[in-house]
Design a protein around this motif. Structure first.
Motif, PDB file in Angstrom:
ATOM      1  N   ILE A  42       0.834  -1.205   0.000  1.00 18.38           N
ATOM      2  CA  ILE A  42       0.000   0.000   0.000  1.00 18.38           C
ATOM      3  C   ILE A  42       0.870   1.256   0.000  1.00 18.38           C
ATOM      4  CG2 ILE A  42      -1.728   1.316   1.273  1.00 18.38           C
ATOM      5  CD1 ILE A  42      -2.804  -1.210  -0.023  1.00 18.38           C
ATOM      6  N   MET A  43       1.953   1.226   0.775  1.00 17.41           N
ATOM      7  CA  MET A  43       2.860   2.375   0.857  1.00 17.41           C
ATOM      8  C   MET A  43       3.533   2.627  -0.488  1.00 17.41           C
ATOM      9  SD  MET A  43       6.051   3.059   3.483  1.00 17.41           S
ATOM     10  CE  MET A  43       4.963   2.944   4.904  1.00 17.41           C
ATOM     11  N   THR A  44       3.981   1.542  -1.135  1.00 21.08           N
ATOM     12  CA  THR A  44       4.646   1.686  -2.438  1.00 21.08           C
ATOM     13  C   THR A  44       3.659   2.181  -3.494  1.00 21.08           C
ATOM     14  OG1 THR A  44       6.204  -0.093  -1.910  1.00 21.08           O
ATOM     15  CG2 THR A  44       5.966   0.492  -4.225  1.00 21.08           C
ATOM     16  N   GLN A  45       2.449   1.643  -3.472  1.00 17.89           N
ATOM     17  CA  GLN A  45       1.431   2.101  -4.412  1.00 17.89           C
ATOM     18  C   GLN A  45       1.158   3.592  -4.241  1.00 17.89           C
ATOM     19  OE1 GLN A  45      -2.225  -0.152  -4.918  1.00 17.89           O
ATOM     20  NE2 GLN A  45      -1.215  -2.036  -4.228  1.00 17.89           N
ATOM     21  N   SER A  46       1.098   4.014  -2.975  1.00 17.60           N
ATOM     22  CA  SER A  46       0.853   5.433  -2.688  1.00 17.60           C
ATOM     23  C   SER A  46       1.974   6.293  -3.248  1.00 17.60           C
ATOM     24  CB  SER A  46       0.728   5.637  -1.172  1.00 17.60           C
ATOM     25  OG  SER A  46       0.569   7.012  -0.879  1.00 17.60           O
ATOM     26  N   TYR A  47       3.210   5.847  -3.061  1.00 15.18           N
ATOM     27  CA  TYR A  47       4.363   6.602  -3.581  1.00 15.18           C
ATOM     28  C   TYR A  47       4.314   6.664  -5.107  1.00 15.18           C
ATOM     29  CZ  TYR A  47       9.062   7.483  -5.265  1.00 15.18           C
ATOM     30  OH  TYR A  47      10.125   7.978  -5.955  1.00 15.18           O
ATOM     31  N   LEU A  48       4.027   5.533  -5.741  1.00 11.72           N
ATOM     32  CA  LEU A  48       3.986   5.477  -7.205  1.00 11.72           C
ATOM     33  C   LEU A  48       2.898   6.387  -7.767  1.00 11.72           C
ATOM     34  CD1 LEU A  48       4.487   1.633  -7.787  1.00 11.72           C
ATOM     35  CD2 LEU A  48       6.181   3.439  -8.098  1.00 11.72           C
ATOM     36  N   GLN A  49       1.767   6.442  -7.078  1.00  7.55           N
ATOM     37  CA  GLN A  49       0.668   7.304  -7.532  1.00  7.55           C
ATOM     38  C   GLN A  49       0.986   8.782  -7.300  1.00  7.55           C
ATOM     39  OE1 GLN A  49      -2.523   4.478  -5.635  1.00  7.55           O
ATOM     40  NE2 GLN A  49      -3.615   5.847  -7.023  1.00  7.55           N
ATOM     41  N   GLU A  50       1.592   9.093  -6.163  1.00  8.89           N
ATOM     42  CA  GLU A  50       1.943  10.480  -5.857  1.00  8.89           C
ATOM     43  C   GLU A  50       2.930  11.037  -6.866  1.00  8.89           C
ATOM     44  OE1 GLU A  50       3.429  10.573  -1.913  1.00  8.89           O
ATOM     45  OE2 GLU A  50       1.473  10.167  -0.963  1.00  8.89           O
ATOM     46  N   ASN A  51       3.812  10.187  -7.342  1.00  4.07           N
ATOM     47  CA  ASN A  51       4.830  10.628  -8.300  1.00  4.07           C
ATOM     48  C   ASN A  51       4.418  10.359  -9.741  1.00  4.07           C
ATOM     49  OD1 ASN A  51       7.488  11.448  -6.689  1.00  4.07           O
ATOM     50  ND2 ASN A  51       6.521   9.740  -5.587  1.00  4.07           N
ATOM     51  N   ASN A  52       3.171   9.999  -9.927  1.00  6.37           N
ATOM     52  CA  ASN A  52       2.602   9.793 -11.260  1.00  6.37           C
ATOM     53  C   ASN A  52       3.336   8.718 -12.063  1.00  6.37           C
ATOM     54  OD1 ASN A  52       0.387  10.575 -12.841  1.00  6.37           O
ATOM     55  ND2 ASN A  52       1.727  11.719 -14.234  1.00  6.37           N
ATOM     56  N   ILE A  53       3.930   7.770 -11.342  1.00  2.00           N
ATOM     57  CA  ILE A  53       4.556   6.627 -12.003  1.00  2.00           C
ATOM     58  C   ILE A  53       3.474   5.589 -12.300  1.00  2.00           C
ATOM     59  CG2 ILE A  53       6.222   4.756 -11.750  1.00  2.00           C
ATOM     60  CD1 ILE A  53       7.829   6.655  -9.916  1.00  2.00           C
ATOM     61  N   LEU A  54       2.612   5.369 -11.308  1.00  4.68           N
ATOM     62  CA  LEU A  54       1.414   4.565 -11.501  1.00  4.68           C
ATOM     63  C   LEU A  54       0.274   5.545 -11.755  1.00  4.68           C
ATOM     64  CD1 LEU A  54       0.151   1.713 -11.394  1.00  4.68           C
ATOM     65  CD2 LEU A  54      -0.198   2.061  -8.935  1.00  4.68           C
ATOM     66  N   THR A  55      -0.085   5.719 -13.014  1.00  2.00           N
ATOM     67  CA  THR A  55      -1.002   6.790 -13.409  1.00  2.00           C
ATOM     68  C   THR A  55      -2.469   6.371 -13.290  1.00  2.00           C
ATOM     69  OG1 THR A  55      -1.021   6.123 -15.728  1.00  2.00           O
ATOM     70  CG2 THR A  55       0.735   7.620 -15.035  1.00  2.00           C
ATOM     71  N   GLU A  56      -3.338   7.372 -13.323  1.00  2.00           N
ATOM     72  CA  GLU A  56      -4.773   7.121 -13.296  1.00  2.00           C
ATOM     73  C   GLU A  56      -5.215   6.324 -14.516  1.00  2.00           C
ATOM     74  OE1 GLU A  56      -7.186   7.660 -11.066  1.00  2.00           O
ATOM     75  OE2 GLU A  56      -5.575   8.242  -9.679  1.00  2.00           O
ATOM     76  N   GLU A  57      -4.591   6.600 -15.638  1.00  2.00           N
ATOM     77  CA  GLU A  57      -4.935   5.865 -16.864  1.00  2.00           C
ATOM     78  C   GLU A  57      -4.655   4.374 -16.699  1.00  2.00           C
ATOM     79  OE1 GLU A  57      -4.235   6.237 -21.699  1.00  2.00           O
ATOM     80  OE2 GLU A  57      -2.707   7.013 -20.315  1.00  2.00           O
TER      81      GLU A  57
END
Length: 368
Positions: free
Chosen positions: A180-195
C-alpha cells in the motif's frame, strides 16, 4: 502476486522473484545483474584490448577502479533529480541517509554512471599515458553489455516501465504486487497513473495494470547497437569513432524510449535523460562528421590515436620495420665501404710489390 505477464504474445510468468535469500541475506536479482554486467564488460574489453595490441592489464585495473565511482555517480545523479523521494517531512536524518545509501532496490541512473565512468577514464588514461579515444573504443561494447544486463535487473524489480498501453507488447504487472505504501508513492509521483488504474486488465484472474516494457525496448536497441559496433569495429576510420557511435546511438534510442516512461527524472518541465540524450547525439555526431570530413580532405583527424610521441601503434610498428631496414642498409653500406677499403689496400700492396721487383735489377747492376 509475483507474476509478470505479456498477454498480447502469450507469455505468462507466474513467479518472478525480486531477490534470493542467501544465509539470511536478501540478495536482489538487480544487484546480481549489475555485478554480472561489470564482469562481462571487463572480459569483453580485455579481449578487444588484446585484439588491438594493447595491454589488457590496464583494463582490469580500470574496472577495479571504476566500480565505486560508477555506482556513486549513478546514485548521486538519481538522488539529485529525485530529492523528494528521500527528503520528506518528519523523516529523520539517519533514515534519509540510509535510504540514500540503499541501492539494493534500484535507484541508479545510467547517465550518472556514464558521467562518472568518463571522468574516471579521463584521469586513469592520463595517469597511465593511454590515449582516451582508443580506450573508449575498447570499452564501448563492454559498456553496452553491462547496460543490457542492467535492464534485465529493472525487469525483476518491476521498474523503468513506460506509460499505459493496450498494444500487443504490453507488460501486465499485478497491482497487488506492491505494498500500500509503495502504491501510494507510485501514484503520488505519477509513475502509476490514473490511466493505468482505470484500464486494469484481468490476467489469469489477477487485476493488472498494463504498460510499455521500456526496459525491453532499450535492451533490444542496445543489442542492435552492440552488433553494429561489433561488425564495424575493424573498419573504423579513426580511434574514438566507436565510442562516438555508442554515445550517439545510445542517446538516439534513449530519447525516444524515455518519452514513453512515467518515472523519468525531471528538470522543470523537461525530462533530464532526454536533454542529456540530445546533447550526446549532437556532440558525438559533430565529432564523427568533423573527423570524416578531415579524412576526406586529406587532413589528420583531431581525434586519432596519438599515443606517446604522437604516433599510432601501427606507425610505431612500421617505424620499427623501417628502422631495421635502414640499419641493415647502413650495415650493408659500411660493409661495402670496408670491402672497398680492403680492396684498395690489397691493390696498394700489389703496387708496392711490383715497384720492388722493378727496382731490384737496378740495384743489382749498381752493385756490380
Amino acid at each position: 502476486m509475483d507474476g509478470i505477464y505479456f498477454p498480447g504474445i502469450g507469455i505468462f510468468m507466474d513467479k518472478v522473484p525480486e531477490y534470493f535469500n542467501v544465509f539470511g541475506f536478501k540478495l536482489t536479482i538487480y544487484a546480481i545483474a549489475i555485478t554480472l554486467g561489470f564482469v562481462l564488460a571487463l572480459l569483453i574489453a580485455s579481449k578487444e584490448a588484446r585484439r588491438t595490441g594493447q595491454d589488457d592489464e590496464n583494463y582490469l585495473d580500470f574496472f577495479l577502479v571504476l566500480v565505486i565511482p560508477a555506482i556513486l555517480g549513478a546514485r548521486i545523479y538519481y538522488i539529485l533529480f529525485n530529492l523528494g523521494r528521500f527528503i520528506q517531512p518528519g523523516k529523520s536524518i539517519g533514515q534519509t541517509i540510509m535510504d540514500m545509501i540503499n541501492i539494493r532496490n534500484g535507484g541508479l541512473a545510467v547517465y550518472g554512471g556514464l558521467i562518472a565512468g568518463v571522468t574516471a577514464a579521463f584521469f586513469f588514461t592520463k595517469k597511465k599515458k593511454i590515449y582516451l579515444p582508443l580506450f573508449g573504443d575498447t570499452i564501448a561494447m563492454g559498456v553496452l553489455i553491462g547496460q543490457i544486463l542492467g535492464r534485465w535487473g529493472n525487469f525483476f524489480n518491476r521498474e523503468a516501465y513506460g506509460a499505459y498501453t493496450s498494444g500487443p507488447l504490453r507488460m501486465a504487472i499485478p497491482i497487488n504486487h506492491f505494498s500500500i505504501m509503495t502504491q501510494s508513492y507510485l501514484q503520488e509521483n505519477n509513475i502509476l497513473t490514473e490511466e493505468m488504474l482505470q484500464n486494469k486488465e484481468m490476467v489469469k484472474g489477477v487485476a493488472c495494470f498494463t504498460v510499455h516494457p521500456t526496459f525491453l525496448y532499450e535492451m533490444v536497441w542496445n543489442i542492435m547497437l552492440l552488433l553494429l559496433i561489433f561488425f564495424y569495429r575493424k573498419k573504423k576510420k579513426f580511434d574514438g569513432e566507436l565510442a562516438m557511435m555508442y554515445v550517439a546511438g545510445y542517446g538516439l534510442g534513449r530519447f525516444f524510449i524515455e518519452a514513453l516512461r512515467t518515472d523519468s527524472l525531471m528538470i522543470g518541465p523537461l525530462k533530464v535523460s532526454q536533454v542529456v540524450a540530445v546533447l550526446c547525439v549532437i556532440v558525438a555526431m559533430a565529432v564523427i562528421i568533423k573527423n570524416r570530413l578531415d579524412i576526406k580532405n586529406g587532413k589528420t583527424p583531431k581525434i586519432n590515436f596519438a599515443g606517446e610521441g604522437g604516433k599510432k601503434p601501427e606507425d610505431d610498428s612500421q617505424n620499427n620495420v623501417d628502422n631495421k631496414i635502414e640499419d641493415k642498409q647502413k650495415d650493408s653500406q659500411e660493409d661495402n665501404q670496408k670491402d672497398n677499403q680492403d680492396s684498395n689496400l690489397e691493390k696498394d700492396s700489389e703496387g708496392d710489390s711490383e715497384s720492388d721487383l722493378e727496382s731490384d735489377p737496378e740495384e743489382k747492376e749498381s752493385a756490380e
